[in-house]
Scaffold this motif. Sequence first.
Motif, mmCIF file in Angstrom:
data_model
loop_
_atom_site.group_PDB
_atom_site.id
_atom_site.type_symbol
_atom_site.label_atom_id
_atom_site.label_comp_id
_atom_site.label_asym_id
_atom_site.label_seq_id
_atom_site.Cartn_x
_atom_site.Cartn_y
_atom_site.Cartn_z
ATOM 1 N N ALA A 132 8.537 49.183 58.158
ATOM 2 C CA ALA A 132 9.865 49.438 59.419
ATOM 3 C C ALA A 132 9.496 48.798 60.729
ATOM 4 C CB ALA A 132 10.132 50.531 59.345
ATOM 5 N N CYS A 135 8.698 44.806 60.265
ATOM 6 C CA CYS A 135 10.322 43.861 60.539
ATOM 7 C C CYS A 135 10.652 44.419 62.523
ATOM 8 C CB CYS A 135 11.254 44.846 60.210
ATOM 9 S SG CYS A 135 11.097 44.486 58.100
ATOM 10 N N MET A 175 15.289 46.694 53.396
ATOM 11 C CA MET A 175 15.038 47.150 55.320
ATOM 12 C C MET A 175 15.935 45.358 55.077
ATOM 13 S SD MET A 175 11.317 47.987 56.295
ATOM 14 C CE MET A 175 10.470 49.239 55.581
#
Length: 373
Positions: A132, A135, A175
């Motif tokens: 995460a 990203c 995601m």
Amino acid sequence: MSAVYIRPTALAASPQSEEGEAIRLAGGMVYASRFAVIVRDSAEDGGRVVSRTRCGVEAMPDVLGALPDDLAAEAEAQWGNLTLAHPPLEMGARTVRMDQPQVVGILNVTPDSFSDGGAFMDDPDAMRTQAAAMCEGGAAMIDIGGESTRPDAREVWEGDEIARVVPAVETVSGMGAAISVDTRKVGVMEAALQAGAHVVNDVSALRHDPRALEFVADRGVPVILMHAPGDGPNPHEDADYGNVVLDVFDGLKERRDAALAAGIAAGRILLDPGIGFGKSLAENLALINALPLFHALGHPLMLGVSRKRMIGALSNEARAHERLGGSIALAMKGMEAGYQLLRVHDVAETVQARNVWRGLRDAALTDFAELPG
């Protein structure tokens, strides 16, 4: 048979800084104004460089026209490849543009990778948090690997590698990220693609597994072919270079041609010179100084130099987690050379460096606008 190579030797921030006498490398944000046209003997004749002609854009047609007939067609192809603009990588709903540097985040789910081995393999929460963060930090793609390819690493059984990689791919796919799978094994490629990966990244350039060329061609997915001397368990073995820059170029060209012959579309092939794989410090430095040459092969290029041993060798043996400064410096070299993909551990920091670099490039396009003609 002799071979020819066209190596850009002088780069510019904008075409007007060279009064129009510069080409745009690979449709990106880097321009080249001077070149070396290199001819060398065949390997059977010793592989010696027999001529090196330096010229600018205006003189290039004459230089190419003076080459022997058996080299002229290849030289013309390389000259065209240097200016070949690459379309975006289209992966379903995900698109990665190739007209500017993109950052690829490294997510290792292994116990023994040189930098972060073990940190994310057995801790799903840590792996999810790291993915995460990459990203959110601006990674255009996440590269997931379940087998360390550091020197002397033990080869991993395919089933174990699948068990490591698939949960990570499923997590990152949720995601919404573009995903490449870093593997040499067709079974892992297939499982990862089924789990949501989009790109195959093979450090053996599809040599390690005899089924790999046919599999990638059949699936039609993008593939990153990296140069490494060994195609067995240890990709660092069997290195024997006469001229490391030209030998790596020839090695990538051979694997590119094998991929094309197997039916892999040219627009789905990306190349990586394999910094650190079976190369000494001096050989790695030579390759990095010659990075623009590889645009002559006509495909998007990836550079993987993050936290590598060469940084420690140049920095009082700094440990892997202490190599951020060197990693950024080498990533900048990749940007300056027009590379489309930068494979890194420190995503947010590299994205910030890329954004500043891009701002400088954008400004350079208008630097001369108010000067008298």
